[in-house]
Design a protein around this motif. Structure first.
Motif, PDB file in Angstrom:
ATOM      1  N   ARG A 138     -25.111  26.043   7.459  1.00 58.05           N
ATOM      2  CA  ARG A 138     -23.797  25.844   8.048  1.00 58.05           C
ATOM      3  C   ARG A 138     -23.991  25.678   9.552  1.00 58.05           C
ATOM      4  O   ARG A 138     -25.024  26.085  10.088  1.00 58.05           O
ATOM      5  CB  ARG A 138     -22.881  27.062   7.804  1.00 58.05           C
ATOM      6  N   ARG A 188     -16.954  23.873   0.957  1.00 55.17           N
ATOM      7  CA  ARG A 188     -18.074  23.116   0.397  1.00 55.17           C
ATOM      8  C   ARG A 188     -18.625  23.753  -0.867  1.00 55.17           C
ATOM      9  O   ARG A 188     -19.759  23.463  -1.272  1.00 55.17           O
ATOM     10  CB  ARG A 188     -19.202  22.965   1.433  1.00 55.17           C
ATOM     11  N   CYS A 234     -19.667  24.484  -4.584  1.00 55.17           N
ATOM     12  CA  CYS A 234     -20.191  23.491  -5.540  1.00 55.17           C
ATOM     13  C   CYS A 234     -19.067  22.878  -6.387  1.00 55.17           C
ATOM     14  O   CYS A 234     -18.405  23.583  -7.146  1.00 55.17           O
ATOM     15  CB  CYS A 234     -21.213  24.164  -6.448  1.00 55.17           C
TER      16      CYS A 234
HETATM   17  C1  HEM Z   1     -25.969  26.323 -12.316  1.00 51.43           C
HETATM   18  C2  HEM Z   1     -25.673  25.129 -11.781  1.00 51.43           C
HETATM   19  C3  HEM Z   1     -25.373  24.907 -10.325  1.00 51.43           C
HETATM   20  C4  HEM Z   1     -25.550  25.735  -9.253  1.00 51.43           C
HETATM   21  C5  HEM Z   1     -26.107  27.169  -9.218  1.00 51.43           C
HETATM   22  C6  HEM Z   1     -25.094  25.012  -8.079  1.00 51.43           C
HETATM   23  C7  HEM Z   1     -25.106  25.535  -6.793  1.00 51.43           C
HETATM   24  C8  HEM Z   1     -24.651  24.860  -5.681  1.00 51.43           C
HETATM   25  C9  HEM Z   1     -24.605  25.403  -4.341  1.00 51.43           C
HETATM   26  C10 HEM Z   1     -25.050  26.811  -3.926  1.00 51.43           C
HETATM   27  C11 HEM Z   1     -24.113  24.449  -3.524  1.00 51.43           C
HETATM   28  C12 HEM Z   1     -23.875  24.591  -1.998  1.00 51.43           C
HETATM   29  C13 HEM Z   1     -22.437  25.098  -1.802  1.00 51.43           C
HETATM   30  C14 HEM Z   1     -22.126  25.486  -0.371  1.00 51.43           C
HETATM   31  O1  HEM Z   1     -22.721  24.947   0.568  1.00 51.43           O
HETATM   32  O2  HEM Z   1     -21.222  26.358  -0.175  1.00 51.43           O
HETATM   33  C15 HEM Z   1     -23.835  23.283  -4.333  1.00 51.43           C
HETATM   34  C16 HEM Z   1     -23.315  22.109  -3.852  1.00 51.43           C
HETATM   35  C17 HEM Z   1     -23.082  20.995  -4.613  1.00 51.43           C
HETATM   36  N1  HEM Z   1     -23.206  20.905  -5.988  1.00 51.43           N
HETATM   37 FE1  HEM Z   1     -23.865  22.352  -7.230  1.00 51.43          FE
HETATM   38  N2  HEM Z   1     -24.655  23.782  -8.464  1.00 51.43           N
HETATM   39  C18 HEM Z   1     -24.798  23.676  -9.826  1.00 51.43           C
HETATM   40  C19 HEM Z   1     -24.441  22.601 -10.610  1.00 51.43           C
HETATM   41  C20 HEM Z   1     -23.903  21.429 -10.147  1.00 51.43           C
HETATM   42  C21 HEM Z   1     -23.498  20.324 -10.995  1.00 51.43           C
HETATM   43  C22 HEM Z   1     -23.582  20.324 -12.534  1.00 51.43           C
HETATM   44  C23 HEM Z   1     -23.055  19.357 -10.153  1.00 51.43           C
HETATM   45  C24 HEM Z   1     -22.501  17.989 -10.462  1.00 51.43           C
HETATM   46  C25 HEM Z   1     -22.240  17.560 -11.695  1.00 51.43           C
HETATM   47  C26 HEM Z   1     -23.165  19.846  -8.784  1.00 51.43           C
HETATM   48  C27 HEM Z   1     -22.832  19.144  -7.661  1.00 51.43           C
HETATM   49  C28 HEM Z   1     -22.860  19.639  -6.366  1.00 51.43           C
HETATM   50  C29 HEM Z   1     -22.494  18.863  -5.173  1.00 51.43           C
HETATM   51  C30 HEM Z   1     -22.056  17.386  -5.137  1.00 51.43           C
HETATM   52  C31 HEM Z   1     -22.632  19.711  -4.085  1.00 51.43           C
HETATM   53  C32 HEM Z   1     -22.373  19.399  -2.594  1.00 51.43           C
HETATM   54  C33 HEM Z   1     -20.944  19.816  -2.245  1.00 51.43           C
HETATM   55  C34 HEM Z   1     -20.617  19.611  -0.752  1.00 51.43           C
HETATM   56  O3  HEM Z   1     -21.530  19.665   0.080  1.00 51.43           O
HETATM   57  O4  HEM Z   1     -19.422  19.420  -0.427  1.00 51.43           O
HETATM   58  N3  HEM Z   1     -23.676  21.109  -8.830  1.00 51.43           N
HETATM   59  N4  HEM Z   1     -24.162  23.560  -5.633  1.00 51.43           N
END
Ligand code: HEM
Length: 140
Positions: free
Chosen positions: A23, A85, A87
């Motif tokens: 961040r 932001r 997920c």
């Molecule tokens: C167990 C599965 C998952 C975990 C543990 C996870 C975890 C995370 C975390 C920690 C972040 C950062 C959030 C933040 O900065 O506050 C993130 C961002 C993101 N995740 Fe996941 N995620 C998972 C599955 C998925 C799936 C299935 C998708 C899409 C189909 C996805 C798409 C995204 C995207 C696009 C971001 C960026 C969001 C942004 O920066 O605005 N994630 N995820």
């Protein structure tokens, strides 16, 4: 599938797939007596937050009951991040995990091929040998 999700949450707590993220401070502020100036890059760590004994007593113990009732204190369980932001795949991931668990438990018994397989962090935590398992279908 409340209990199944509690188990999945406990796995996400103990071994968060994403360890944290960056961040940028948009204002000057104080945190834990540290002065953080505007513009500094910060790293929030899911792993160390999830192992804080103040919020997760006996943090190395696997205990799905932590998620019963109202569950952990807000902003202490952050495998999917938090704030604007957070997920966007969170609910989809939840659905996939629960569907997978449902079919695994309903259809099979299984055993690990490597009983004491280690978890390596590279940079995500994964089983060192890919978690080979033997599956035994339930009799119809
Ligand atoms: C167990 C599965 C998952 C975990 C543990 C996870 C975890 C995370 C975390 C920690 C972040 C950062 C959030 C933040 O900065 O506050 C993130 C961002 C993101 N995740 Fe996941 N995620 C998972 C599955 C998925 C799936 C299935 C998708 C899409 C189909 C996805 C798409 C995204 C995207 C696009 C971001 C960026 C969001 C942004 O920066 O605005 N994630 N995820």
């Amino acid at each position: 599938m409340k209990y199944s999700w509690n188990v999945a949450c406990e796995v996400l707590r103990v071994a968060s797939p994403l360890q944290g993220a960056f961040r940028e401070a948009i204002v000057d502020f104080m945190f834990n007596r540290f002065y953080i100036p505007k513009g500094w890059k910060l790293y929030w760590s899911a792993n160390s937050t999830h192992k804080n004994p103040e919020f997760f007593p006996e943090p190395n113990k696997f205990d799905p009951s932590r998620f019963e009732g109202s569950g952990p204190t807000p902003c202490t369980f952050v495998p999917f991040g938090g704030g604007p932001r957070i997920c966007p795949g969170k609910e989809y991931a939840r659905l996939k995990i629960l569907v997978f668990m449902h079919h695994l438990v309903k259809r099979f018994k299984w055993e690990k091929v490597i009983v004491d397989e280690k978890i390596v962090v590279d940079p995500m935590p994964v089983p060192a040998k890919g978690l080979p398992v033997k599956l035994y279908p339930h009799k119809p």
